[in-house]
Design a protein around this motif. Structure first.
Motif, short mmCIF file in Angstrom:
data_model
loop_
_atom_site.label_atom_id
_atom_site.label_comp_id
_atom_site.label_asym_id
_atom_site.label_seq_id
_atom_site.Cartn_x
_atom_site.Cartn_y
_atom_site.Cartn_z
N LEU A 392 8.51 -9.94 7.08
CA LEU A 392 8.14 -10.35 5.72
C LEU A 392 6.70 -9.97 5.41
O LEU A 392 6.40 -9.46 4.34
N ASP A 393 5.82 -10.21 6.40
CA ASP A 393 4.42 -9.84 6.19
C ASP A 393 4.29 -8.35 5.95
O ASP A 393 3.57 -7.90 5.06
N GLN A 394 5.01 -7.58 6.78
CA GLN A 394 4.94 -6.13 6.67
C GLN A 394 5.42 -5.69 5.27
O GLN A 394 4.80 -4.87 4.61
N ALA A 395 6.56 -6.28 4.86
CA ALA A 395 7.11 -5.93 3.55
C ALA A 395 6.14 -6.28 2.44
O ALA A 395 5.93 -5.51 1.50
N GLN A 396 5.51 -7.45 2.57
CA GLN A 396 4.56 -7.87 1.53
C GLN A 396 3.34 -6.98 1.50
O GLN A 396 2.84 -6.64 0.44
N MET A 397 2.90 -6.56 2.69
CA MET A 397 1.72 -5.70 2.73
C MET A 397 2.05 -4.34 2.13
O MET A 397 1.24 -3.76 1.42
N GLU A 398 3.25 -3.85 2.41
CA GLU A 398 3.64 -2.57 1.83
C GLU A 398 3.72 -2.65 0.32
O GLU A 398 3.40 -1.69 -0.38
N ALA A 399 4.16 -3.79 -0.17
CA ALA A 399 4.26 -3.95 -1.63
C ALA A 399 2.91 -4.30 -2.24
O ALA A 399 2.79 -4.44 -3.45
N GLY A 400 1.90 -4.43 -1.39
CA GLY A 400 0.57 -4.78 -1.89
C GLY A 400 0.49 -6.20 -2.41
O GLY A 400 -0.37 -6.54 -3.20
N LYS A 401 1.42 -7.01 -1.95
CA LYS A 401 1.47 -8.37 -2.49
C LYS A 401 0.77 -9.39 -1.62
O LYS A 401 0.61 -10.53 -2.01
N LEU A 402 0.40 -8.95 -0.41
CA LEU A 402 -0.26 -9.90 0.47
C LEU A 402 -1.74 -9.94 0.10
O LEU A 402 -2.42 -8.93 0.14
N THR A 403 -2.19 -11.09 -0.31
CA THR A 403 -3.59 -11.18 -0.71
C THR A 403 -4.32 -12.16 0.18
O THR A 403 -3.72 -13.05 0.78
N ILE A 404 -5.60 -11.96 0.26
CA ILE A 404 -6.46 -12.81 1.08
C ILE A 404 -7.05 -13.89 0.18
O ILE A 404 -7.59 -13.59 -0.87
N GLN A 405 -6.89 -15.15 0.60
CA GLN A 405 -7.43 -16.23 -0.21
C GLN A 405 -8.48 -16.98 0.58
O GLN A 405 -8.18 -17.62 1.59
N MET A 406 -9.69 -16.88 0.10
CA MET A 406 -10.81 -17.43 0.85
C MET A 406 -11.00 -18.92 0.56
O MET A 406 -10.88 -19.35 -0.58
#
Lengths: 570, 122
Positions: A392-406
């Motif tokens: 899931l993480d990989q898929a989200q990163m490929e879709a550019g949907k994984l964001t970093i929240q500080m």
């Protein structure tokens, strides 16, 4: 007036000849008119008994002869030769003056001035120097008449004729000179006009070819292209755009974009996006709009013209791309991700829970073998859950949907969580899992707690997986003021130098075959690297086969504002 | 009399595992599998000791139940609220609003130990 003009003008190839013949005609017509007037006046005066016929007969006859002579001159001038007509005219005029008065008056008195007229006219009607010819003729006539009445020729008058001839010659010559120059200038001007016209025609033709080529290129582009001027009037558009919007070209070109975006096929959200695009002067990024059932991706760029040493904005070029298919695929993908995330994890959670209940002997005592089996079920379920999370993480990163929240994160808490999860695995393999936090690190720092936890978990479980005996050690530190780092070292199998460049690749494990020995997709390190990059950090690895590996991550160190004072004092 | 623990969870298996964990430490357990039914039950004047609330429910979401009823009515001021979600981000977002956030997968032992600590000693 026009017919009079036609009557006076005789067209020839020589402009000087034409001019002279026209002047001659004007003189001929004027003299004819004067003669007619003289005849009329004479007849009227005789009729009114003011004069007797004998007194005016000479005038009438003379005038009639003059009119006949003028008709002759006009005919020769018009149909034969201007020069001969002019000579006849001038000679006629000279003769008329010679007999117009008493011989005394003609040779030495009031009628002398009459000869000046043909002398002056000669320079205009013939070549300039002909004045001298007529001054000579006049001089001879005057002298002959003087001799005929036994008088001395009037030499000052003859000299006067030559002076008049000289003046006429000079003025006429300069007039002709000026006319010639004018003609040369005109001719040059004509030449320039011809050349310019030709050049203009050529450049227009070139432009037409160029424009035709540009249009052909524009027409063959699959993306919709429309060019706007600075007030958002569409200057040109290509057929792909009309196909995409399902609108005829006439409804796009020469229309203002503000009118086009009021079209009912456009969704309200898209309308606002397009309005925003028009409002901002800076280059807007690309964005998507919904047009009817289509999703279109739009990117716009300002067009600049470099003139007078500066760039001037001359409009905007906008490219429309049909994104419908991609948008559908993307939607499917995120739906898939959401379904997988919920539908796979929920039953696995249930499996895990039931296995735990077995292990905990909730429904009655279990023997060791049964407990062991329950533990195996749990372990495998957890592995499966881990794999799903990685995917899931990989898929989200490929879709550019994984964001970093500080948010504020406590490094000590990160380590506590890590121990609570992995102490058991380390213990199971008889490994020591140790950790330390350098004094250099602040108590609280800004970071994405969940993702930092994931990074630590991946790195450390990876180290545990590849270490058979010894220690896995985690160190959190701050190498210098604005960076902090994570170090994970182990005494494991190590990584061959040749494989180091590839260990962060997706779906890869050392030697390619170890997948079967150790299990997993080989996504762990790839995800770690991508997460570190998303956090603007770096990851490095040092390793020696059969000695161990050292993974070092450095990240930007930002201390939460409310902790800054404390950190400085501390 | 034992304290009431309300489990609002649409997955039957998970609900039964949670129920077992809570019953094991002495709670009286009631399971509701639907958001709509949960809303009706919560508005029915009950004041459970503990609510285990799944954030993803059919009809009415756990998030709505939390903000519109549980956080609003005084009756629930003493109720211990534990939310369960598979979404770690969502869990983080509610960290301040509820007593405990449990990220799925949720361990039977973990829930049993937690609820055991929460339950008043009789």
């Amino acid at each position: 007036m026009n017919s009079l003009n036609r009557f006076l003008t005789i067209s020839t190839t020589d402009p000087d000849d034409t001019r002279r013949r026209r002047i001659l005609n004007i003189l001929v017509v004027s003299i004819t008119a004067l003669s007619l007037l003289a005849i009329v006046i004479s007849l009227v005066s005789v009729y009114s008994k003011a004069m007797v016929w004998e007194n005016v007969a000479l005038i009438v006859i003379g005038s009639l002869i003059t009119i006949l002579g003028m008709l002759l001159v006009y005919s020769i001038n018009a149909f034969f030769s201007g020069r001969i007509a002019a000579i006849i005219f001038l000679v006629f005029l000279t003769i008329v003056f010679a007999f117009s008065d008493t011989p005394q008056q003609v040779s030495g008195g009031r009628s002398l001035f009459g000869f000046a007229i043909p002398i002056i006219m000669a320079s205009i009607l013939l070549v300039p120097w002909s004045s001298f010819v007529f001054s000579s003729i006049s001089g001879i006539i005057v002298s002959v008449i003087a001799f005929s009445i036994n008088s001395v020729p009037n030499s000052p008058a003859i000299i006067g004729f030559f002076v008049i001839a000289l003046v006429s010659w000079l003025s006429s010559r300069s007039l002709e000179q000026a006319l010639r120059e004018l003609r040369t200038i005109n001719a040059n001007l004509d030449q320039v006009v011809v050349e310019r016209t030709k050049a203009l025609a050529e450049s227009l033709e070139r432009e037409r070819i160029e424009a035709g080529r540009s249009q052909a290129i524009l027409n063959s582009i699959a993306d919709g292209v429309v060019v706007f001027d600075t007030s958002w009037n569409a200057i040109l558009a290509n057929p792909a755009l009309t196909g995409m919007l399902d609108l005829p070209l006439e409804l796009i070109v020469d229309k203002n974009f503000r009118d086009l975006i009021e079209h009912p096929k456009l969704s309200p959200r898209s309308r606002n996006l397009l309005r925003a695009m028009m409002e901002y002067d800076t280059q807007p990024p690309s964005f998507r709009i919904e047009w009817d059932k289509k999703t279109l991706s739009i990117s716009a760029a300002q067009v600049y013209d470099y003139t007078k040493d500066r760039f001037t904005n001359i409009g905007t070029v906008t490219v429309f791309r049909d994104f419908t298919r991609e948008a559908e695929v993307e939607k499917l993908k995120s739906t898939f991700v959401a379904i997988v995330s919920h539908e796979l994890r929920t039953p696995l959670n249930a499996v895990l829970g039931y296995a735990e209940m077995f292990k905990e002997a909730v429904y009655g005592p279990m023997n060791d073998k049964q407990v062991n089996m329950a533990e195996r079920i749990m372990k495998n379920t957890q592995r499966l859950l881990g794999l799903i999370n990685d995917l899931l993480d990989q898929a989200q990163m490929e879709a550019g949907k994984l964001t970093i929240q500080m948010a504020p994160v406590r490094p000590a808490e990160l380590l506590e969580n890590l121990h609570s999860i992995l102490d058991q695995s380390a213990h199971d393999k008889n490994l020591k899992l140790t950790s330390e936090i350098d004094d250099s690190l602040p108590e609280v720092l800004n970071g994405d707690g969940a993702r930092l936890h994931q990074i630590l978990l991946n790195l450390v479980s990876n180290s545990i997986k590849f270490t058979e005996h010894g220690t896995v050690h985690v160190r959190l530190f701050s190498p210098y003021r604005n960076r902090w780092g994570i170090e994970v070292s182990d005494t494991g199998a190590g990584i061959p130098e040749s494989e180091i460049p590839y260990i962060f690749d997706t779906f890869r494990q050392v030697e390619g075959t170890t997948t079967r020995v150790h299990g997993g997709f080989g996504l762990g390190l790839s995800i770690v690297k991508q997460l570190v990059h998303l956090m603007d950090g770096d990851i490095n690895v040092k390793s020696q086969v059969d000695v161990g590996s050292l993974f070092t991550i450095t990240l930007p160190l930002v201390i939460p504002e409310e902790n800054i004072e404390k950190w400085r004092i501390g | 009399m034992s304290e009431l623990a309300l489990i609002i969870e649409d997955d039957e298996d998970l609900a039964s595992i949670f129920a077992e964990a809570l019953r094991g430490v002495g709670f009286e357990v009631e399971i509701i599998a639907d958001g709509q039914a949960a809303q009706e039950r919560l508005q029915n004047g009950i004041a459970p000791f503990l609510i285990l609330l799944d954030m993803h429910l059919p009809h009415i979401s756990g998030a709505d139940l939390l903000t519109n009823i549980i956080k609003k009515e005084d009756r629930f001021s003493k109720t211990i609220v534990i939310i369960t979600t598979a979404d770690a981000r969502m869990g983080e977002a509610y960290n301040e609003e509820v007593d405990f956030v449990m990220i799925k997968p949720i361990s039977f032992v973990q829930l049993r130990d937690l609820s055991s600590r929460l339950k008043p000693k009789s």
